[in-house]
Design an enzyme around this catalytic site. Sequence first.
Site, PDB file in Angstrom:
ATOM      1  N   ASP A 337       0.638  -1.215  -0.102  1.00  0.00           N
ATOM      2  CA  ASP A 337       0.017  -0.024   0.237  1.00  0.00           C
ATOM      3  C   ASP A 337       0.823   1.119   0.047  1.00  0.00           C
ATOM      4  O   ASP A 337       1.966   1.315  -0.413  1.00  0.00           O
ATOM      5  CB  ASP A 337      -0.946  -0.224   1.219  1.00  0.00           C
ATOM      6  N   TRP A 448      -5.967   2.167  -6.682  1.00  0.00           N
ATOM      7  CA  TRP A 448      -5.875   3.756  -7.145  1.00  0.00           C
ATOM      8  C   TRP A 448      -6.668   4.509  -6.038  1.00  0.00           C
ATOM      9  O   TRP A 448      -7.896   4.460  -6.084  1.00  0.00           O
ATOM     10  CB  TRP A 448      -6.542   3.831  -8.378  1.00  0.00           C
ATOM     11  N   ASP A 449      -6.103   5.414  -5.479  1.00  0.00           N
ATOM     12  CA  ASP A 449      -6.665   6.060  -4.409  1.00  0.00           C
ATOM     13  C   ASP A 449      -6.933   7.541  -4.533  1.00  0.00           C
ATOM     14  O   ASP A 449      -6.454   7.815  -5.491  1.00  0.00           O
ATOM     15  CB  ASP A 449      -5.693   5.748  -2.942  1.00  0.00           C
ATOM     16  N   MET A 450      -7.803   8.290  -3.564  1.00  0.00           N
ATOM     17  CA  MET A 450      -8.247   9.651  -3.871  1.00  0.00           C
ATOM     18  C   MET A 450      -8.503   9.973  -2.531  1.00  0.00           C
ATOM     19  O   MET A 450      -9.711   9.753  -2.249  1.00  0.00           O
ATOM     20  CB  MET A 450      -9.148   9.773  -4.932  1.00  0.00           C
ATOM     21  N   ASP A 519     -12.929   2.400   4.730  1.00  0.00           N
ATOM     22  CA  ASP A 519     -11.560   1.864   5.334  1.00  0.00           C
ATOM     23  C   ASP A 519     -12.025   1.509   7.010  1.00  0.00           C
ATOM     24  O   ASP A 519     -11.130   1.029   7.444  1.00  0.00           O
ATOM     25  CB  ASP A 519     -10.970   3.469   5.812  1.00  0.00           C
TER      26      ASP A 519
END
Length: 700
Positions: A337, A448-450, A519
Site C-alpha cells: 500500500d 488507485w486511491d483519492m 476504511d
Amino acid sequence: MSITISKNKVYLLNTAHTSYAFFEDEDGILAHLYWGKRIDDIEELEPVTVTGEQGYHPVTDRKQEECSSYGMMRYKEGSLKVAFSDGVRDFRYRVAGHSVEENHLKITLEDVHYKFRVHLHYIVYEEEDIIERYREAENFGEDEVILERFHSAEYPIYGTGYSSLNCNGTWADEFKPYSDTLNAGKKAYESLRGSVAHVGSPYFIIHKDADETSGDVYFGALSYSGNFKVVAEQTPYQFLNVLIGISDTDFEWKLKAGECFRTPSVYAGFSGEGFGAMSNNLSLFARRHVMPQDKAEKPLRVLYNSWEATTFDVTCEKQMELAKKAAALGTELFVVDDGWFGERNDDHAGLGDWYVNPKKFPQGLKPLIDCVKSLGMDFGIWIEPEMVNEDSDLYRAHPDWIYRYETRPVLEGRYQYMLDLTNPAVTDYIIERIDELLSENDISYIKWDMNRALGECGSSFQKPEEFKSIWVKHVEGFYHTIRELRRRHPDVEFEACASGGGRADYGCMHYFDEFWTSDNTDPLVRLSIQETYSYLYPVKYMRAWVTDAASAGARVIPLEFKLHCAMCGALGIGMNLNKATEEQLAEVKEGVALYKSIRNTVQFGTLHRLKSLHRDDFHALSYDRDGQVVVFAFLIRQARGQEEYLLKLQGLKKDTKYRFTLDGKEYTKSGAYLMNHGLFLKMRGDYRSKCIVMEEVFTK
Ligand code: GLA
C-alpha cells in the site's frame, strides 16, 4: 420487440418484466405515460393531453414530462436549464423526430426559435430489465448557448406517498442507510466534492412499502464519478418528479456553434418484487454491460494488503517477511500500500513522485516482486495519481499544476493538493509515470486511491469564465487517464478507492474491476455498510478485508465472525501477520480455502438479504448459483433466553433437495422445507456467525 411506437405517437419500451411508456402530446411535448409491470398491447395505452388555462394550475406544471426545462410557468424543478445569447432562458420545443436502431431509441426535441436541440436516448436491455438513458444538447446555430443544468434523465412517477432510500455518511462511516417519506416538496442528494464521495450515493430508490421480496421499486444509478444531484419532488399534481444527473449547483457549460454536450448515462429499472430483484437485476446488468468485459466474469483473487500491518513503514525486508506469511495462508495477490515511493514516510510528503524510494528498496521493486512471485502470488501496488504534496519534487517543479485561486492560500486536505486534470500536460505526466512503473515491473494490480475533495475550482490552465466547467473537465481528465492506462496495460486489475468507499459509482465501474468499500474494517460496522452497499452495487465490487480492527478494546469480535463478514464480498486479508498467533493463522488459512470453494457463488450468484441488520440483531444473507447455495448468518447480541434463530431461505427450487452440514451433522432438505419451514440455527453468545454451504442433490 423491445421498442414499439403507435400511430397515436405512444412510445412503449418493454423489457422482460417491465414497461416504460410516454407519448407526444397535442402540444408537441413528450409526456410520460407509464412505468411498471409489463403491458404488451401498446393500443391499450391511452394518451391524454393535459389541457386548461395557465392561471391557477399551470398546464406546464401539471404535465409529466420526459424532459422539462426551467421556465414557461413550470415551477417544479426541471431537468434542463439553458440560456441563449440574447438572454432568453427557457426551452420551447416540439418533438422533431425519432430514430430506432435495434434496442436504442433516440428522440429529438427542437426549440421552436433557436437553433438548439436536445436528443433523448433510451437503450432497452430486455433480459436484465434495465433501461439506460442519456441526453445530448446540440447547438446547431452560430451563437453560443449556455447549459446551466442538464440532467441525464427525468422520471415522473405517478402517485403520492412514496419513500426514498439513500445513504448518508462520512469517511469510515459510509453507506449508512436512510429512508425518507416523500411528502410535499423536494428531497435532494448531492455531492459537491468533485467525486461522488461518502455522503449520499448517486442513485435513486423510490418505493411504496417495499421489502426484499415484494412491493414496487423504481431505481436508477448514475454512471458518473463527479458532482451529482438527485432530486425527488412531490408535486401538488399527484406525481413525484425524479431528476438525476450532474449537479447544477456550480455547473455551466458553454456550447459554441456546432458543439454538443453528452450527459452521463443512468441505468434504471422497475421491480415489482421488492429490493432483491432490484439488486440482482442491476448486478447482472453491470456484469454484462458496465464492468470491463475482459475481467467481468473472472472471480477476484484473495489478496493480502500490508497497509494496516506496516502503514508508511515500508521496506523490502519487512514486505518480504509479510509476503511469506501471506502466501502460507493461501492468498493469491500481495499488495504493498502507501509508503513505497518518493519521500513518503508519512502523509505529509511524496505524493506525485512515483519513483521507488531507494532507501526502502535499494534494488528497486524487483527483489520483492521476485520473492512474491516465487511464493506463487501476484504483485500489486498502491498509487494516488491525482494528488501532490507541497513537499514533493513534482510540486517544486510545477506549482501551477494544481487547482487553486491565485489570490487565496491553497487549501490542503490530508496535507495534499489536487492536480489539475483539465491540463493535458498533467494527465500526460501521470500516464507516463504510471505506465513506466507498470512497464518496468511485473505488477498485476493497482489500488488507485483519492484522499481529498476538490475545494477550489480555479486553474491556471482554464480561463476564469470556464471555471464552472472544471468539475466536469476534471472527471473527463480522470477517465482519460485511467482509460489510457488500461489500454496500455490490459492485464492489470484496477481497484478504485477514495478514502474507502468514496468512489463507488457506475462511472468508475466502467474502468475499475473492484471498489474498496470502506476504511472501516470493524466487522460490526462493516456488515451494515455491506448490506446498504449491496442495494445497488455488485458483490464482486465489494472488497472486504479481515483485519485487527475491533479486536482490541471493549469489543472483542471472534476471528471467525470477521472471516465470515469479509467472505460476504471479495475476500482480502489485512491483518498484521507478524502479530498473529499460530492458531489465528491456521484459522485464516482454513477461511481462505473455504472462500475459494464458494467465491464464484458469492461474487456472481443471486443475492438474498434474508435478515436485515438494520432491523434486527440477527443478520443473514445467501447467495446461489449453479447448484451451490452459500448462507451466512450473524448474531450480534444474543437475546435473553433465546438460543435458536429461525432462518427461512429464499430463491431455492422447491422440489430440489439440498445437502449440507450444520454443526457437524449432515442434512438433506428440500427447497420447500428450507424456504417454508426454515432452519433453526443454534447460536449462543454475542458476535456468533455461521457459514453453511449447500449443494443441490441431482437426481436422475
Ligand atoms: C486511504 C485508503 C487506505 C490506505 C490509505 C493509505 O485512507 O482508503 O486504504 O490506502 O489511504 O494512505
